[in-house]
Motif scaffolding. Structure first.
Motif, PDB file in Angstrom:
ATOM      1  N   LYS A 114      74.429  36.276  26.936  1.00  0.00           N
ATOM      2  CA  LYS A 114      75.358  36.718  27.995  1.00  0.00           C
ATOM      3  C   LYS A 114      76.281  37.813  27.469  1.00  0.00           C
ATOM      4  O   LYS A 114      76.503  38.835  28.142  1.00  0.00           O
ATOM      5  CB  LYS A 114      76.171  35.522  28.497  1.00  0.00           C
ATOM      6  N   GLY A 115      76.799  37.615  26.273  1.00  0.00           N
ATOM      7  CA  GLY A 115      77.713  38.580  25.701  1.00  0.00           C
ATOM      8  C   GLY A 115      77.065  39.935  25.466  1.00  0.00           C
ATOM      9  O   GLY A 115      77.664  40.980  25.743  1.00  0.00           O
ATOM     10  N   ILE A 116      75.837  39.927  24.992  1.00  0.00           N
ATOM     11  CA  ILE A 116      75.120  41.184  24.734  1.00  0.00           C
ATOM     12  C   ILE A 116      74.778  41.889  26.035  1.00  0.00           C
ATOM     13  O   ILE A 116      75.025  43.090  26.199  1.00  0.00           O
ATOM     14  CB  ILE A 116      73.828  40.904  23.926  1.00  0.00           C
ATOM     15  N   LEU A 117      74.208  41.162  26.975  1.00  0.00           N
ATOM     16  CA  LEU A 117      73.758  41.765  28.228  1.00  0.00           C
ATOM     17  C   LEU A 117      74.909  42.314  29.067  1.00  0.00           C
ATOM     18  O   LEU A 117      74.769  43.334  29.746  1.00  0.00           O
ATOM     19  CB  LEU A 117      72.951  40.750  29.040  1.00  0.00           C
ATOM     20  N   GLU A 118      76.052  41.646  29.021  1.00  0.00           N
ATOM     21  CA  GLU A 118      77.214  42.109  29.797  1.00  0.00           C
ATOM     22  C   GLU A 118      77.875  43.321  29.154  1.00  0.00           C
ATOM     23  O   GLU A 118      78.443  44.172  29.852  1.00  0.00           O
ATOM     24  CB  GLU A 118      78.230  40.973  29.947  1.00  0.00           C
ATOM     25  N   ALA A 119      77.788  43.417  27.832  1.00  0.00           N
ATOM     26  CA  ALA A 119      78.498  44.480  27.129  1.00  0.00           C
ATOM     27  C   ALA A 119      77.665  45.732  26.901  1.00  0.00           C
ATOM     28  O   ALA A 119      78.227  46.802  26.674  1.00  0.00           O
ATOM     29  CB  ALA A 119      79.018  43.961  25.787  1.00  0.00           C
ATOM     30  N   ILE A 120      76.349  45.605  26.941  1.00  0.00           N
ATOM     31  CA  ILE A 120      75.483  46.738  26.599  1.00  0.00           C
ATOM     32  C   ILE A 120      74.552  47.044  27.767  1.00  0.00           C
ATOM     33  O   ILE A 120      73.736  46.201  28.163  1.00  0.00           O
ATOM     34  CB  ILE A 120      74.659  46.435  25.331  1.00  0.00           C
ATOM     35  N   ASP A 121      74.652  48.240  28.317  1.00  0.00           N
ATOM     36  CA  ASP A 121      73.771  48.607  29.423  1.00  0.00           C
ATOM     37  C   ASP A 121      72.391  48.985  28.887  1.00  0.00           C
ATOM     38  O   ASP A 121      72.189  49.114  27.679  1.00  0.00           O
ATOM     39  CB  ASP A 121      74.365  49.753  30.238  1.00  0.00           C
ATOM     40  N   TYR A 122      71.439  49.127  29.776  1.00  0.00           N
ATOM     41  CA  TYR A 122      70.049  49.440  29.425  1.00  0.00           C
ATOM     42  C   TYR A 122      69.504  48.451  28.382  1.00  0.00           C
ATOM     43  O   TYR A 122      68.879  48.830  27.392  1.00  0.00           O
ATOM     44  CB  TYR A 122      69.916  50.879  28.922  1.00  0.00           C
ATOM     45  N   SER A 123      69.782  47.184  28.609  1.00  0.00           N
ATOM     46  CA  SER A 123      69.259  46.127  27.740  1.00  0.00           C
ATOM     47  C   SER A 123      68.499  45.116  28.593  1.00  0.00           C
ATOM     48  O   SER A 123      68.858  44.890  29.753  1.00  0.00           O
ATOM     49  CB  SER A 123      70.384  45.447  26.962  1.00  0.00           C
ATOM     50  N   LYS A 124      67.447  44.542  28.013  1.00  0.00           N
ATOM     51  CA  LYS A 124      66.587  43.616  28.766  1.00  0.00           C
ATOM     52  C   LYS A 124      66.334  42.349  27.972  1.00  0.00           C
ATOM     53  O   LYS A 124      65.928  42.397  26.810  1.00  0.00           O
ATOM     54  CB  LYS A 124      65.247  44.278  29.096  1.00  0.00           C
ATOM     55  N   TYR A 125      66.583  41.200  28.616  1.00  0.00           N
ATOM     56  CA  TYR A 125      66.360  39.885  28.008  1.00  0.00           C
ATOM     57  C   TYR A 125      64.888  39.525  28.187  1.00  0.00           C
ATOM     58  O   TYR A 125      64.374  39.494  29.306  1.00  0.00           O
ATOM     59  CB  TYR A 125      67.242  38.870  28.726  1.00  0.00           C
ATOM     60  N   ASN A 126      64.182  39.277  27.079  1.00  0.00           N
ATOM     61  CA  ASN A 126      62.749  38.993  27.130  1.00  0.00           C
ATOM     62  C   ASN A 126      62.459  37.501  27.037  1.00  0.00           C
ATOM     63  O   ASN A 126      63.157  36.755  26.351  1.00  0.00           O
ATOM     64  CB  ASN A 126      62.034  39.724  25.983  1.00  0.00           C
ATOM     65  N   GLY A 127      61.388  37.096  27.716  1.00  0.00           N
ATOM     66  CA  GLY A 127      60.998  35.692  27.725  1.00  0.00           C
ATOM     67  C   GLY A 127      61.503  34.992  28.970  1.00  0.00           C
ATOM     68  O   GLY A 127      62.279  35.541  29.756  1.00  0.00           O
ATOM     69  N   HIS A 128      61.064  33.762  29.162  1.00  0.00           N
ATOM     70  CA  HIS A 128      61.496  33.004  30.334  1.00  0.00           C
ATOM     71  C   HIS A 128      62.990  32.718  30.230  1.00  0.00           C
ATOM     72  O   HIS A 128      63.486  32.329  29.163  1.00  0.00           O
ATOM     73  CB  HIS A 128      60.711  31.698  30.442  1.00  0.00           C
ATOM     74  N   PRO A 129      63.736  32.889  31.322  1.00  0.00           N
ATOM     75  CA  PRO A 129      65.199  32.718  31.263  1.00  0.00           C
ATOM     76  C   PRO A 129      65.660  31.318  30.882  1.00  0.00           C
ATOM     77  O   PRO A 129      66.708  31.158  30.249  1.00  0.00           O
ATOM     78  CB  PRO A 129      65.659  33.093  32.674  1.00  0.00           C
ATOM     79  N   THR A 130      64.911  30.291  31.252  1.00  0.00           N
ATOM     80  CA  THR A 130      65.334  28.913  30.946  1.00  0.00           C
ATOM     81  C   THR A 130      64.271  28.115  30.194  1.00  0.00           C
ATOM     82  O   THR A 130      64.607  27.252  29.382  1.00  0.00           O
ATOM     83  CB  THR A 130      65.684  28.162  32.246  1.00  0.00           C
TER      84      THR A 130
ATOM     85  N   ASP B  12      80.123  35.546  18.188  1.00  0.00           N
ATOM     86  CA  ASP B  12      81.033  36.577  18.677  1.00  0.00           C
ATOM     87  C   ASP B  12      81.046  37.800  17.760  1.00  0.00           C
ATOM     88  O   ASP B  12      81.154  38.946  18.235  1.00  0.00           O
ATOM     89  CB  ASP B  12      82.448  36.004  18.816  1.00  0.00           C
ATOM     90  N   TYR B  13      80.946  37.579  16.460  1.00  0.00           N
ATOM     91  CA  TYR B  13      80.900  38.691  15.504  1.00  0.00           C
ATOM     92  C   TYR B  13      79.640  39.531  15.716  1.00  0.00           C
ATOM     93  O   TYR B  13      79.691  40.769  15.659  1.00  0.00           O
ATOM     94  CB  TYR B  13      80.941  38.147  14.080  1.00  0.00           C
ATOM     95  N   VAL B  14      78.518  38.867  15.981  1.00  0.00           N
ATOM     96  CA  VAL B  14      77.259  39.579  16.216  1.00  0.00           C
ATOM     97  C   VAL B  14      77.352  40.406  17.492  1.00  0.00           C
ATOM     98  O   VAL B  14      76.925  41.569  17.533  1.00  0.00           O
ATOM     99  CB  VAL B  14      76.077  38.595  16.283  1.00  0.00           C
ATOM    100  N   ILE B  15      77.910  39.848  18.552  1.00  0.00           N
ATOM    101  CA  ILE B  15      78.066  40.592  19.816  1.00  0.00           C
ATOM    102  C   ILE B  15      78.924  41.837  19.587  1.00  0.00           C
ATOM    103  O   ILE B  15      78.561  42.955  19.976  1.00  0.00           O
ATOM    104  CB  ILE B  15      78.701  39.703  20.903  1.00  0.00           C
ATOM    105  N   GLU B  16      80.053  41.649  18.947  1.00  0.00           N
ATOM    106  CA  GLU B  16      80.971  42.750  18.678  1.00  0.00           C
ATOM    107  C   GLU B  16      80.282  43.841  17.834  1.00  0.00           C
ATOM    108  O   GLU B  16      80.410  45.038  18.116  1.00  0.00           O
ATOM    109  CB  GLU B  16      82.194  42.216  17.934  1.00  0.00           C
ATOM    110  N   SER B  17      79.540  43.413  16.822  1.00  0.00           N
ATOM    111  CA  SER B  17      78.862  44.364  15.943  1.00  0.00           C
ATOM    112  C   SER B  17      77.757  45.113  16.677  1.00  0.00           C
ATOM    113  O   SER B  17      77.574  46.318  16.493  1.00  0.00           O
ATOM    114  CB  SER B  17      78.281  43.628  14.726  1.00  0.00           C
ATOM    115  N   LEU B  18      77.012  44.393  17.508  1.00  0.00           N
ATOM    116  CA  LEU B  18      75.919  45.021  18.249  1.00  0.00           C
ATOM    117  C   LEU B  18      76.421  46.092  19.213  1.00  0.00           C
ATOM    118  O   LEU B  18      75.808  47.157  19.344  1.00  0.00           O
ATOM    119  CB  LEU B  18      75.136  43.952  19.029  1.00  0.00           C
ATOM    120  N   VAL B  19      77.511  45.809  19.878  1.00  0.00           N
ATOM    121  CA  VAL B  19      78.076  46.789  20.815  1.00  0.00           C
ATOM    122  C   VAL B  19      78.377  48.082  20.070  1.00  0.00           C
ATOM    123  O   VAL B  19      78.038  49.185  20.529  1.00  0.00           O
ATOM    124  CB  VAL B  19      79.358  46.227  21.476  1.00  0.00           C
ATOM    125  N   GLU B  20      78.993  47.965  18.925  1.00  0.00           N
ATOM    126  CA  GLU B  20      79.346  49.138  18.119  1.00  0.00           C
ATOM    127  C   GLU B  20      78.101  49.873  17.626  1.00  0.00           C
ATOM    128  O   GLU B  20      78.003  51.103  17.707  1.00  0.00           O
ATOM    129  CB  GLU B  20      80.201  48.688  16.929  1.00  0.00           C
TER     130      GLU B  20
END
Length: 391
Positions: free
Chosen positions: A273-289, A364-372
């Motif tokens: 959720k954190g990655i997808l909300e913060a980074i545009d042009y991103s796609k979550y792969n695999g079945h959602p649930t 949270d550290y990974v999300i923050e780092s990925l955005v950057e």
């Protein structure tokens, strides 16, 4: 520098309880389980006790569990052993396009020997079509091999329904459950599987030890010839320290399954959720649930996966772009291609897999780092600049 390990689908650290259980079998109880003296008989007793622990986690009897050198050996043995032992019925095997290379490369090897393989396509979530599976079965079909959970995108296949179809048509059913074991409850009787591959190093156990469940009555040739170990089906002196560690890891995973899964799902969903909300042009792969509780696989447009991994590593974060078994390949993931992603997007993939030792703070550290990192890499991309400029 802060270090965060999020590649648990590639391998997991050995838990302290597992290591403590193993250590005496290197220096004190070091007998060969095939020897008739007391050292050997102690090892034999330990071997069988460990076999029962693993059998119990699968709801089966000890005499259906055979220890191997890992998941890939178990996969090779299942396919080659069954196909060759049942060649009088036919030479047709059914699998999927997104299997682990332990299956796909074995299928290619069988094809060179005159066997025929049907590769089922998957949908955009990575699921096979049960109707297509049933339609693919022929009078000469010997075997179906469909993985339980995909190692790259985490999609979980409907194994119980596949087992029912296989049993209905009297076709032998194998599943590579290396990613599933320890992350979902597995009952081989309820699932109606005939063979099932598992491995210790995915469940906080040692590397180099796995097992193959073989239902009673299944005809299968040996893969490794030699001594009379494993009831004359798998030669080689048993790796008692590894087997003991495997059993302890399996016991811990089985006893703590509910809490383990709940923790992983919380971290997985927060991460995705954190990655997808913060980074545009991103796609979550695999079945959602319908997926592995700890798997997050996302593609980022306009960047290369290799550059992404190197940038993450510079921040102390360990992830992957797919299977660790194909890390030397420059080709995009066969799994991502199979679910319909174009080359340019598949090349920007990232697999993060959380485990028991990860924390919410690390997520949270990974999300923050990925955005950057993604922002920095995209600033160097003329394609991204063109897209943003066109808005």
């Amino acid at each position: 520098m802060k270090r965060v390990y999020m590649d648990n689908s590639a391998t997991t650290p050995v838990k302290q309880e597992v290591l403590d259980t193993m250590l005496p079998y290197f220096t004190e109880h070091y007998g060969n389980a095939s020897s008739i003296h007391s050292f050997g008989q102690e090892a034999k007793k330990t071997l069988e006790a460990s076999r029962k622990i693993i059998a119990d986690t699968l709801n089966t009897s000890s005499d259906t569990i055979y220890f191997t050198g890992g998941g890939s050996e178990a996969d090779n043995w299942a396919l080659k052993g069954v196909m060759k032992a049942n060649a009088q019925k036919g030479k047709h095997l059914i699998t999927s396009t997104i299997e682990h290379h332990g299956i796909l490369h074995t299928c290619k090897a069988l094809e060179k020997e005159g066997y025929e393989v049907t590769y089922l396509e998957v949908d955009s979530d990575g699921l096979i079509d049960l109707k297509e599976l049933e339609q693919a079965i022929r009078p000469d079909t010997v075997m179906i091999s469909i993985m339980y959970i995909n190692n790259e995108i985490g999609t979980m296949q409907p194994i119980k329904e596949i087992g029912q179809i296989a049993r209905k048509h009297k076709v032998i059913f194998h599943t590579d459950a290396v990613q599933a074991y320890g992350n979902v409850g597995i009952d081989v009787e309820a699932l109606q599987v005939d063979l099932l591959s598992i491995s210790a190093h995915k469940i906080y156990g040692p590397k180099g030890i796995g097992a193959l469940y073989i239902r009673k009555g299944i005809r299968i040739q040996n893969l490794i010839e030699g001594g009379a170990q494993e009831r004359r089906r798998r030669a080689g002196t048993e790796n008692i320290p590894g087997i003991v560690g495997f059993a302890k890891a399996a016991e811990l995973a089985h006893d703590n399954l509910e809490a383990h899964v709940a923790k992983l799902i919380e971290m997985r969903d927060r991460l995705a959720k954190g990655i997808l909300e913060a980074i545009d042009y991103s796609k979550y792969n695999g079945h959602p649930t319908q997926r592995h509780p700890g798997n997050v696989n996302i593609c980022f447009e306009f960047i290369e996966g290799e550059a992404l991994l190197l940038s993450l590593n510079a921040k102390g974060i360990s992830g992957s772009s797919g299977s660790a078994c194909t890390s030397g390949s420059l080709d995009p993931s066969h799994v991502l291609m199979a679910i319909g992603l174009p080359h340019e997007i598949a090349h920007g993939s990232l697999r993060l897999s959380v485990g028991d030792f990860n924390t919410i703070e690390e997520v949270d550290y990974v999300i923050e780092s990925l955005v950057e990192i993604v922002h920095k890499l995209r600033m160097m991309s003329p394609l991204y600049d063109k897209v943003k400029g066109g808005k």
